[in-house]
Scaffold this active site. Structure first.
Site, short mmCIF file in Angstrom:
data_model
loop_
_atom_site.label_atom_id
_atom_site.label_comp_id
_atom_site.label_asym_id
_atom_site.label_seq_id
_atom_site.Cartn_x
_atom_site.Cartn_y
_atom_site.Cartn_z
N GLY A 192 0.83 -1.19 0.00
CA GLY A 192 0.00 0.00 0.00
C GLY A 192 0.87 1.24 0.00
O GLY A 192 1.12 1.85 1.04
N GLY B 180 0.53 4.26 -0.54
CA GLY B 180 -0.19 5.52 -0.51
C GLY B 180 0.54 6.52 0.36
O GLY B 180 1.78 6.46 0.49
N ILE C 234 0.77 7.16 3.74
CA ILE C 234 1.53 6.71 4.91
C ILE C 234 2.53 5.62 4.53
O ILE C 234 3.69 5.65 4.95
CB ILE C 234 0.58 6.21 6.01
CG1 ILE C 234 -0.31 7.36 6.50
CG2 ILE C 234 1.38 5.63 7.17
CD1 ILE C 234 0.43 8.56 7.05
N GLY C 235 2.10 4.65 3.71
CA GLY C 235 3.02 3.60 3.30
C GLY C 235 4.20 4.13 2.53
O GLY C 235 5.35 3.70 2.74
N ASN D 207 -5.96 3.08 9.78
CA ASN D 207 -6.93 3.77 10.62
C ASN D 207 -8.00 2.82 11.11
O ASN D 207 -8.28 1.79 10.48
CB ASN D 207 -7.60 4.92 9.85
CG ASN D 207 -6.74 6.16 9.79
OD1 ASN D 207 -5.94 6.43 10.70
ND2 ASN D 207 -6.88 6.94 8.74
N LYS E 22 -7.23 7.15 19.22
CA LYS E 22 -7.21 7.85 17.94
C LYS E 22 -8.57 7.74 17.25
O LYS E 22 -9.09 8.71 16.68
CB LYS E 22 -6.12 7.30 17.04
CG LYS E 22 -6.01 8.06 15.72
CD LYS E 22 -4.88 7.56 14.84
CE LYS E 22 -4.81 8.38 13.56
NZ LYS E 22 -3.74 7.90 12.64
N ASN F 216 -14.14 12.10 10.30
CA ASN F 216 -14.01 11.55 8.95
C ASN F 216 -15.35 11.44 8.22
O ASN F 216 -15.51 12.02 7.15
CB ASN F 216 -13.29 10.20 9.00
CG ASN F 216 -11.79 10.33 8.85
OD1 ASN F 216 -11.28 10.46 7.75
ND2 ASN F 216 -11.08 10.32 9.97
N SER G 297 -8.93 12.30 5.82
CA SER G 297 -8.60 11.33 4.77
C SER G 297 -9.84 10.81 4.07
O SER G 297 -9.83 10.55 2.86
CB SER G 297 -7.80 10.16 5.38
OG SER G 297 -8.55 9.50 6.38
#
Length: 342
Positions: free
Chosen positions: A25, A27, A29-30, A120, A222, A230, A291
């Protein structure tokens, strides 16, 4: 599968040696994690497809940070077989993609491989680190047939809570905005030497890495803020400051958070703060575009189940009524499904 039954004590995460790391992944963060680990001297591979795969092969993985662009070469492959068994696999996908990851991740996993989940919401392994009657409960909203848990055993899994803001500027190009925190802990809920070693490895790569005594606590805290901001932002198109600036919307958020707070207290993770305390923290971040709002605007599938459906299911397991959470889920699900994103 060959990775099942491996003990955490035997797994190969070392403080000093370069490791083979696969990013599943690439994206926001990855990709960010991948660049940092590659710069620290680790051998980084990426499972990708389409435009991202092409960009990684042609231009490498790029990170825009602090006014400069950093580029690293990575081995990019659509089929995990091409990358082979890894020391660490970083899973940094959105919830809707996990079924596909579970179906294809096996070639990356050996008996000593650690799977680091940087995601998340409530993960499939969440209940494995709880206590009492909740240990080992399978959440149907996250892993309906148990396929994810079967493919990625909790004994090999380390959870990661990310406190950073990144976005995908273009395929294979990540922009880092703020934050550098990674909190990691065993999915089974107990500290280990391998987690301490992994935290040191991450710190050496430039992250503010810390070890959690029970990662479920950090995941839940979190989530306590993410589960409202979100989906409400996705429905309304509003940034977090505007949501909390509207009295009626803010009261709705508070009511949902109180339900989640009671649920957490019942399965052993109490939250000491009041919702208003968390609102104050969120407001300090300014006009944040969540996000999920970014996913809706990009017409990508939204991860409602990990953020909201799982909370509703945990409410059912703990006997907590969740009328406000139910209303949020119903509205967000209808909105996303109308757009073809759920």
């Amino acid at each position: 599968m060959r990775s099942c039954g491996a003990s955490s004590a035997s797994m190969r995460v070392t403080r000093d040696e370069a490791m083979k790391v696969a990013i599943y992944g690439a994206g926001a963060i990855g990709g960010w994690i991948g660049v940092k680990l590659a710069q620290a001297g680790h051998e980084v591979g990426v499972v990708a497809r389409g435009a991202t795969l092409a960009a990684l092969r042609e231009q490498g993985l790029r990170l825009i940070e602090g006014g400069s662009t950093q580029t690293v070469d990575v081995q990019a492959a659509e089929d995990p077989v091409a990358l082979g068994v890894q020391d660490v696999v970083v899973v940094a996908v959105k919830g809707p993609a996990m079924a596909s990851v579970a179906a294809h991740i096996a070639p990356l996993l050996g008996a000593q491989t650690v799977v680091l989940t940087a995601m998340n919401g409530v993960p499939w392994w969440f209940c494995d680190g709880l206590h009492g009657d909740f240990v080992g409960k399978r959440l149907k909203s996250i892993d309906p047939d148990g396929a994810i848990a079967a493919a990625i055993p909790s004994a090999q899994t380390v959870g990661c809570v990310v406190h950073a803001s990144c976005l995908v500027e273009a395929p294979g190009v990540i922009r880092h905005h703020q934050g550098n925190g990674l909190i990691i802990g065993e999915a089974l809920g107990r500290p280990s030497e391998r987690v301490k070693a992994l935290a040191e490895t991450l710190a050496a790569a430039g992250f503010n890495a810390s070890v959690s005594e029970q990662i479920q606590r950090d995941v839940w805290y979190k989530l306590w803020g993410n589960m409202t901001m979100n989906p409400i932002s996705a429905i309304t198109g509003a940034t977090t400051d505007r949501i909390l600036g509207d009295e009626l919307a803010r009261n709705f958020v508070t009511s949902i958070m109180l339900e989640a707070k009671e649920i957490g207290a019942r399965f052993g993770i109490p939250i000491d703060q009041a919702p208003e305390d968390r609102h104050a923290v969120t407001l300090k971040l300014g006009a944040m575009k969540t996000s999920m709002l970014q996913d809706v605007q990009a017409r990508k599938a939204v991860e409602l189940d990990a953020l909201v459906s799982a909370v509703r299911e945990l409410g059912q397991l703990t006997g907590v009524k969740t009328p406000y959470t139910d209303a949020l889920l119903g509205l967000a699900r209808l909105h996303a499904s109308t757009l073809g994103l759920y």
